[in-house]
Design an enzyme around this catalytic site. Structure first.
Site, PDB file in Angstrom:
ATOM      1  CE  LYS A   1       0.284  -3.695   1.146  1.00  0.00           C
ATOM      2  NZ  LYS A   1       0.619  -4.571   0.016  1.00  0.00           N
TER       3      LYS A   1
ATOM      4  CG  ASP B   1      -4.754  -6.367   0.371  1.00  0.00           C
ATOM      5  OD1 ASP B   1      -3.793  -5.613   0.651  1.00  0.00           O
ATOM      6  OD2 ASP B   1      -4.865  -6.931  -0.738  1.00  0.00           O
TER       7      ASP B   1
ATOM      8  NE  ARG C   1       1.739   1.231  -3.111  1.00  0.00           N
ATOM      9  CZ  ARG C   1       0.788   0.349  -3.382  1.00  0.00           C
ATOM     10  NH1 ARG C   1      -0.255   0.709  -4.131  1.00  0.00           N
ATOM     11  NH2 ARG C   1       0.870  -0.875  -2.925  1.00  0.00           N
TER      12      ARG C   1
HETATM   13  C1  S3P Z   1      -1.545  -7.915  -4.471  1.00  0.00           C
HETATM   14  C2  S3P Z   1      -0.572  -8.163  -3.536  1.00  0.00           C
HETATM   15  C3  S3P Z   1      -0.482  -7.435  -2.261  1.00  0.00           C
HETATM   16  C4  S3P Z   1      -1.789  -6.753  -1.908  1.00  0.00           C
HETATM   17  C5  S3P Z   1      -2.344  -5.990  -3.076  1.00  0.00           C
HETATM   18  C6  S3P Z   1      -2.609  -6.924  -4.256  1.00  0.00           C
HETATM   19  C7  S3P Z   1      -1.523  -8.678  -5.727  1.00  0.00           C
HETATM   20  O1  S3P Z   1       0.532  -6.439  -2.362  1.00  0.00           O
HETATM   21  O2  S3P Z   1      -1.608  -5.893  -0.817  1.00  0.00           O
HETATM   22  O3  S3P Z   1      -3.572  -5.383  -2.708  1.00  0.00           O
HETATM   23  O4  S3P Z   1      -2.523  -8.694  -6.447  1.00  0.00           O
HETATM   24  O5  S3P Z   1      -0.494  -9.308  -6.015  1.00  0.00           O
HETATM   25  P1  S3P Z   1       2.080  -6.794  -2.102  1.00  0.00           P
HETATM   26  O6  S3P Z   1       2.481  -7.783  -3.108  1.00  0.00           O
HETATM   27  O7  S3P Z   1       2.801  -5.495  -2.249  1.00  0.00           O
HETATM   28  O8  S3P Z   1       2.129  -7.321  -0.701  1.00  0.00           O
END
Ligand code: S3P
Length: 454
Positions: A367, A341, A150
């Site tokens: 993801k 999500d 990632r």
């Molecule tokens: C999250 C932010 C999101 C989400 C992840 C949890 C968080 O990711 O997809 O499951 O807790 O801040 P991104 O910040 O990469 O969009």
């Protein structure tokens, strides 16, 4: 209410090896019941990190049960934080797991003697990088195979601008963090990401001067809501969030609300299957997380919010969802951050007789899996009609799923989304690598069995 076991984990030879499990999901005519959802993953990570940076002992109730939030605690323990739990509440309630964290005060984490392992958890890794950037020692943080693919440039750039030295081959973990005295910055992330925003704001707590993050698209705001609860002043104005470094955090006792993203699986199942009626108790109702409820209303579901309240800065309440139709949905770039999500399970919804077109969601490729390719492959394996685009997908639910096999590809949200799609199959379906649900929702398949009616 008629209850039957519809899902069974196949432990027979050939189906279970080296921690791999396949799960059979049988079709259901409807879902019915009243549930409590495990604690929110995003909020649990944040409370744990802030408690570790606070003065004194914090107690977090209903700490999220999955492997991701356990990884955050393990990393904090490796940084010298004394943690008791998670343990069941005194009355033995598994849903109310309690963690007590002895804070080490701002800037007080101890140098680790091991490589920090965030497992599958991008949130653990990115948020901890923000914290570690401001500690005057070297550390290395890595994760499992999925996490090691990632992208991390998005946090390396701003944290380096603040004065830390972070390096990673090909911008992927492991990341070597050389912490330093940080200075505040003004920063506009190029991707809509709550993890990036939070990493920079956490570093901002350890920096001199002001740190401001400007968001082009609002992302989940749990960090902004949690800071004041721990006694940190922060200002929010027109998409800009500003924090002053050098503030001390105070220990608190908090209860995490149920995870809105986990609730989405049951909400979608109820919206998809005629005559369904499900009530989900004490779920987080943060507006940045429940975009999917208005989409479900748009396809015809009947949604009621009950007993709403606010605790620890987070709105919460019960959600009752009843089926009411299947319609076409379009989700564009502007809507994506609010449902990032939930896109896999909304795709599953469309296989039940609707249609969904998603664009501007290229982030899905970064993801836990490449959530566009793996989602399309899995839904097709169940008999669905799915077109994949570079930045999204198109699902047409013009035929009943035949049922088949789908590979969760190590991705918890895909395992659960495929299960919800499989409820509408003409025959039972098999989901491979279904143990991925343990990342955020251990026991998911037992709950599915308990609310499914054949
Ligand atoms: C999250 C932010 C999101 C989400 C992840 C949890 C968080 O990711 O997809 O499951 O807790 O801040 P991104 O910040 O990469 O969009």
């Amino acid at each position: 209410m008629q209850r039957r076991l519809h899902a069974s984990i196949l432990l027979a030879a050939g189906c279970y090896s080296a921690g791999m499990a396949s799960v059979v999901v049988r079709p259901a005519t409807r879902v019915h019941g009243r549930l409590t959802i495990p604690g929110d993953k995003s909020i649990s990570h944040r409370y744990a990190l802030l408690a570790a940076m606070a003065d004194g002992s914090s107690t977090i109730s209903r700490y999220a049960p999955g492997a991701d939030c356990a990884a955050t605690l393990a990393c904090l323990a490796a940084l010298g934080v004394v943690i008791d739990g998670p343990r069941d509440a005194p009355h033995g309630d598994h849903d109310q797991r309690i963690v007590t964290i002895q804070g080490r005060g701002i800037g007080g984490l101890a140098p680790p003697t091991v490589v920090l392992d965030a497992g599958n958890s991008g949130t653990t890794l990115r948020l901890l990088c923000g914290v570690l950037a401001g500690h005057p020692f070297d550390s290395v943080i890595t994760g499992d195979r999925s996490l090691r693919r990632r992208p991390m440039r998005r946090i390396i750039d701003p944290l380096s601008r603040m004065g830390a030295n972070l390096s990673a081959d090909d911008d992927r973990p492991p990341i070597v963090i050389r912490g330093a005295a940080l200075r505040g910055i003004e920063f506009t992330p190029s991707v809509a990401s709550a993890q990036v925003k939070t990493a920079v704001l956490l570093a901002g707590l350890l920096a001199t001067g002001e740190t401001t993050v400007r968001e082009r698209h609002a992302t989940r705001d749990h960090t902004e809501r949690a800071f004041p609860v721990f006694g940190v002043e922060l200002t929010r104005h027109d998409g800009a969030i500003t924090v002053h470094g050098g503030q001390r955090l105070q220990a608190v006792s908090l209860t995490v609300p149920g995870d809105a993203s986990s609730a989405a699986f049951w909400a979608v199942a109820a919206a998809a299957l005629p005559h369904s009626d499900v009530t989900l108790d004490d779920v987080g109702l943060n507006p940045t997380r429940i975009g999917y409820l208005s989409l479900l209303e748009r396809v015809g579901a009947r949604i009621e919010l009950l007993d709403t309240t606010e605790l620890g800065g987070e709105p919460r309440g019960s959600i009752r969802i009843r089926h009411g139709g299947n319609a076409r949905l379009d989700i564009g770039p502007h809507d994506v951050p609010r449902v990032i999500d939930e896109l896999p399970v909304l795709a599953a919804l469309a296989t039940h007789g609707g249609e969904l077109r998603v664009t501007g969601a290229g982030e899905l490729r970064h993801k836990e899996s490449d959530r566009i390719t793996a989602l399309a492959a899995g839904l097709r394996g169940l008999g669905g009609r799915v077109d994949e685009m570079e930045d999204g997908f198109h699902v047409v639910g013009d035929r009943r799923l035949q049922g088949g096999t789908a590979d969760a590809a190590g991705d918890h949200r895909l395992a659960m989304a495929f299960a919800i799609a499989a409820l509408g199959g003409a025959r039972p379906s098999e989901i491979h690598n279904a143990e991925a649900v343990d990342v955020s929702y251990p026991g998911f398949f037992d709950v599915l069995a308990s609310i499914s009616v054949s």
